[in-house]
Design an enzyme around this catalytic site. Structure first.
Site, mmCIF file in Angstrom:
data_model
loop_
_atom_site.group_PDB
_atom_site.id
_atom_site.type_symbol
_atom_site.label_atom_id
_atom_site.label_comp_id
_atom_site.label_asym_id
_atom_site.label_seq_id
_atom_site.Cartn_x
_atom_site.Cartn_y
_atom_site.Cartn_z
ATOM 1 N N GLU A 176 37.582 63.085 141.669
ATOM 2 C CA GLU A 176 38.939 62.852 141.163
ATOM 3 C C GLU A 176 38.971 61.787 140.071
ATOM 4 O OE1 GLU A 176 41.023 64.988 141.762
ATOM 5 O OE2 GLU A 176 40.319 65.905 143.615
ATOM 6 N N THR A 188 26.679 71.335 130.184
ATOM 7 C CA THR A 188 26.817 71.914 131.520
ATOM 8 C C THR A 188 26.773 73.428 131.389
ATOM 9 O OG1 THR A 188 29.232 71.838 131.325
ATOM 10 C CG2 THR A 188 28.159 70.011 132.476
ATOM 11 N N HIS A 195 38.252 63.396 136.896
ATOM 12 C CA HIS A 195 39.448 63.967 136.262
ATOM 13 C C HIS A 195 40.261 62.884 135.571
ATOM 14 C CE1 HIS A 195 38.953 67.983 137.685
ATOM 15 N NE2 HIS A 195 39.289 67.768 138.957
#
Length: 269
Positions: free
Chosen positions: A179, A203, A182
């Site tokens: 989190e 990625t 984010h």
């Protein structure tokens, strides 16, 4: 020979707001100081790549595995300049919360989100383990819309915050790591769409979220069928099976502190 000096880590002051149901400290949602301290430790280990399980990183991902050079410290001064331990405990207005309650949570207890990372620890309705606000308001395809200042921060269910006593089984504190990612502008690794774009170049493309603990190598069916980075903190795998950020994720997080970045107020001289 001129040696490049590693920049000092970015240090983020954190205030943990424990919204409980009237229980004494250490009982149910009124989690102990020890549980909170264990979570700050995990954040620092994960964002500095000092986590013990970093050694599990597959050889093909080692070249991009990154120390994000970001550290977290419980606030030592409150908004009035008075000493604090960075932990606020309040009996909340509800017994259980969901993402739709973010405004109520912020109105109950919040410090200036331009000076502190506000972390709320509350009883969350199933199946939510946590959620966060992004630093900008124009990112497409998010699970939770970016929020007004009163909602700015990270919210984690009390059973999944920290490690050890008081936490759910197999919880290693990685919900908060995910989190906070984010909060620092990282998208989910699958880009919230089938073979979606997480806006990070190093990625691999993921079909979708991964759950559990996928065996390695786990191949994507996206273009060029790459091996998926299931151990990235921005996937949905078990805590014990996620243990890395990448160099480009680091760059994306660090960019939020730059001029015009959504976390520029945390820039240090």
């Amino acid at each position: 020979q001129i040696m490049k000096v590693q920049a000092e880590p970015r240090v983020i002051p954190v205030v943990v707001h424990v919204l409980h149901n009237g229980t004494s400290i250490g009982v149910e949602a009124n989690i102990s100081d020890a549980q909170i301290l264990s979570q700050i430790r995990v954040l620092n280990e994960d964002f500095r790549r000092k986590n013990a399980d970093a050694i599990r990183t597959p050889a093909e991902f080692l070249p991009v595995a990154a120390d994000a050079n970001i550290e977290f410290v419980l606030a030592k001064q409150d908004p009035n300049g008075l000493p604090t331990n960075g932990i606020i405990r309040k009996q909340g207005p509800k017994t259980v919360y969901g993402p739709e309650d973010a405004t109520i949570i912020g109105q109950t207890s919040q410090w200036n989100p331009e000076e502190y990372l506000n972390v709320w620890v509350v009883p969350l309705v199933s199946p939510y383990l946590g959620y966060a606000t992004f630093p900008t308001s124009n990112l497409p395809g998010l699970n939770f819309a970016p929020s007004a200042a009163i909602r700015d921060g990270v919210t984690v269910d009390y059973l999944f915050f920290g490690t050890g006593a008081g936490t759910a089984a197999n919880t290693n504190g990685r919900t908060a790591t995910h989190e906070v990612g984010h909060w620092l502008n990282l998208r989910h690794i699958w880009g919230d769409a089938t073979c979606g774009n997480d806006l990070v170049s190093d990625t691999p493309s993921h079909n979708a979220a991964n759950y559990g603990c996928p065996s390695f190598p786990h191949y994507s069916t996206c273009s060029s069928t790459p091996v998926e980075m299931t151990m990235n903190y921005m996937d949905y795998t078990y805590d014990a099976c996620m243990y890395m950020f990448t160099l480009d994720q680091k760059s994306r997080m660090q960019a939020t502190f730059g001029s015009g970045g959504g976390r520029n107020s945390f820039a240090q001289p």
